[in-house]
Design a protein around this motif. Structure first.
Motif, short mmCIF file in Angstrom:
data_model
loop_
_atom_site.label_atom_id
_atom_site.label_comp_id
_atom_site.label_asym_id
_atom_site.label_seq_id
_atom_site.Cartn_x
_atom_site.Cartn_y
_atom_site.Cartn_z
N ASP A 142 0.82 -1.22 0.00
CA ASP A 142 0.00 0.00 0.00
C ASP A 142 0.85 1.27 0.00
N ASP A 143 2.16 1.12 0.04
CA ASP A 143 3.04 2.27 -0.14
C ASP A 143 2.83 2.80 -1.55
N PRO A 144 2.58 4.12 -1.72
CA PRO A 144 2.26 4.65 -3.05
C PRO A 144 3.29 4.31 -4.14
N GLU A 145 4.57 4.34 -3.81
CA GLU A 145 5.59 4.04 -4.82
C GLU A 145 5.59 2.55 -5.17
N VAL A 146 5.45 1.70 -4.16
CA VAL A 146 5.37 0.26 -4.40
C VAL A 146 4.13 -0.04 -5.23
N PHE A 147 3.02 0.62 -4.87
CA PHE A 147 1.78 0.39 -5.60
C PHE A 147 1.92 0.80 -7.06
N LYS A 148 2.53 1.95 -7.31
CA LYS A 148 2.70 2.41 -8.71
C LYS A 148 3.54 1.41 -9.50
N THR A 149 4.57 0.85 -8.87
CA THR A 149 5.41 -0.15 -9.54
C THR A 149 4.59 -1.40 -9.87
N ARG A 150 3.74 -1.83 -8.92
CA ARG A 150 2.89 -3.00 -9.15
C ARG A 150 1.89 -2.73 -10.27
N LEU A 151 1.35 -1.51 -10.30
CA LEU A 151 0.38 -1.15 -11.33
C LEU A 151 1.05 -1.12 -12.72
N GLU A 152 2.26 -0.59 -12.78
CA GLU A 152 3.01 -0.59 -14.05
C GLU A 152 3.25 -2.02 -14.53
N ALA A 153 3.62 -2.91 -13.61
CA ALA A 153 3.86 -4.31 -13.97
C ALA A 153 2.57 -4.95 -14.47
N TYR A 154 1.45 -4.65 -13.82
CA TYR A 154 0.16 -5.18 -14.27
C TYR A 154 -0.14 -4.71 -15.69
N ASN A 155 0.03 -3.42 -15.94
CA ASN A 155 -0.28 -2.87 -17.27
C ASN A 155 0.64 -3.43 -18.34
N ARG A 156 1.88 -3.69 -17.98
CA ARG A 156 2.85 -4.21 -18.93
C ARG A 156 2.63 -5.69 -19.22
N ASP A 157 2.36 -6.47 -18.17
CA ASP A 157 2.39 -7.93 -18.31
C ASP A 157 1.02 -8.61 -18.25
N THR A 158 0.14 -8.14 -17.42
CA THR A 158 -1.06 -8.91 -17.08
C THR A 158 -2.33 -8.40 -17.74
N SER A 159 -2.38 -7.14 -18.10
CA SER A 159 -3.62 -6.58 -18.65
C SER A 159 -4.05 -7.27 -19.94
N ILE A 160 -3.14 -7.99 -20.59
CA ILE A 160 -3.47 -8.68 -21.85
C ILE A 160 -4.25 -9.98 -21.63
N VAL A 161 -4.39 -10.42 -20.38
CA VAL A 161 -5.11 -11.65 -20.11
C VAL A 161 -6.62 -11.45 -20.33
N ALA A 162 -7.15 -10.29 -19.95
CA ALA A 162 -8.59 -10.04 -20.12
C ALA A 162 -9.00 -10.14 -21.59
N PRO A 163 -8.28 -9.52 -22.53
CA PRO A 163 -8.66 -9.68 -23.93
C PRO A 163 -8.62 -11.14 -24.42
N TYR A 164 -7.72 -11.93 -23.87
CA TYR A 164 -7.65 -13.36 -24.21
C TYR A 164 -8.99 -14.03 -23.87
N TYR A 165 -9.46 -13.80 -22.66
CA TYR A 165 -10.73 -14.41 -22.24
C TYR A 165 -11.92 -13.77 -22.97
N HIS A 166 -11.81 -12.49 -23.31
CA HIS A 166 -12.88 -11.82 -24.05
C HIS A 166 -13.06 -12.48 -25.42
N LYS A 167 -11.95 -12.75 -26.10
CA LYS A 167 -12.01 -13.41 -27.42
C LYS A 167 -12.66 -14.78 -27.32
N LYS A 168 -12.51 -15.44 -26.18
CA LYS A 168 -13.10 -16.77 -25.98
C LYS A 168 -14.56 -16.68 -25.53
N GLY A 169 -15.05 -15.45 -25.33
CA GLY A 169 -16.43 -15.26 -24.90
C GLY A 169 -16.66 -15.58 -23.43
N GLN A 170 -15.59 -15.61 -22.62
CA GLN A 170 -15.71 -15.98 -21.22
C GLN A 170 -15.67 -14.78 -20.26
N LEU A 171 -15.26 -13.63 -20.74
CA LEU A 171 -15.01 -12.50 -19.84
C LEU A 171 -16.29 -11.73 -19.50
#
Length: 193
Positions: A142-171
């Motif tokens: 919950d430290d703002p700098e740690v949180f921003k780093t985690r959010l950047e990692a999510y946007n870089r690496d993980t945000s692409i998982v939702a479109p994968y499931y969307h294409k499969k009609g599961q999201l």
């Protein structure tokens, strides 16, 4: 019920997962917790994970999938499970699909908690302030700098998982910025389908 909860850090996945665990008698599966438990138990896959972690490396998708396979075979996962924090990549999502198919299982839902990322930092700051006011320890992430780093990692690496499931009609997407009880109600509606 077998469910994947997606969304950036601070979106409320943990809060909603705990509510579902209590209500539906299912287990919340955190890959970090499962890795630590497998290492501590000395399972064959846990020993592989331990060797990688001790060398400072990242545990491979193969090892993580192996740990998930072992975990969902345990009796308390018979009623179902929530995967929180997994899959983090499309490769992991594909590996999860193969694992479930091999076991004759399928996901009942993939739910993304959609949030305004600019407002997430304020949410995290408020959560930290509330914890301090109650005399509780503030979560390290919950430290703002740690949180921003985690959010950047999510946007870089993980945000692409939702479109994968969307294409499969599961999201299914839910507005994660609403009050907790409204998010819970929306989740109930999605899971009731």
């Amino acid at each position: 019920m077998r469910l994947v909860l997606l969304g950036p850090p601070g979106a409320g996945k943990g809060t909603q997962a705990q509510r579902l665990v209590d209500r539906h008698n299912i287990v919340q599966l955190s890959t970090g917790d499962m890795l630590r438990a497998a290492v501590q138990a000395g399972t064959p896959i846990g020993l592989q994970a331990k060797a990688v972690m001790e060398s400072g490396g990242l545990v491979s998708d193969e090892i993580v999938i192996g740990i998930i396979a072992d975990r969902i075979a345990e009796p308390d996962a018979k009623n179902g499970f929530i995967l929180d924090g997994f899959p983090r990549t499309v490769a992991q999502a594909e590996a999860l699909d193969r694992l479930l198919e091999e076991k004759g299982l399928e996901l009942d839902a993939v739910v993304e908690l959609v949030v305004d990322q600019d407002k997430l930092v304020n949410r995290i700051l408020n959560r930290a302030a509330e914890a301090q006011a109650k005399g509780e320890a503030v979560r390290k992430d919950d430290d703002p700098e740690v949180f921003k780093t985690r959010l950047e990692a999510y946007n870089r690496d993980t945000s692409i998982v939702a479109p994968y499931y969307h294409k499969k009609g599961q999201l299914q997407r839910i507005d994660g910025m609403k009050p907790i009880h409204e998010v819970s109600s929306s989740l109930d509606e999605v899971l009731g389908k």
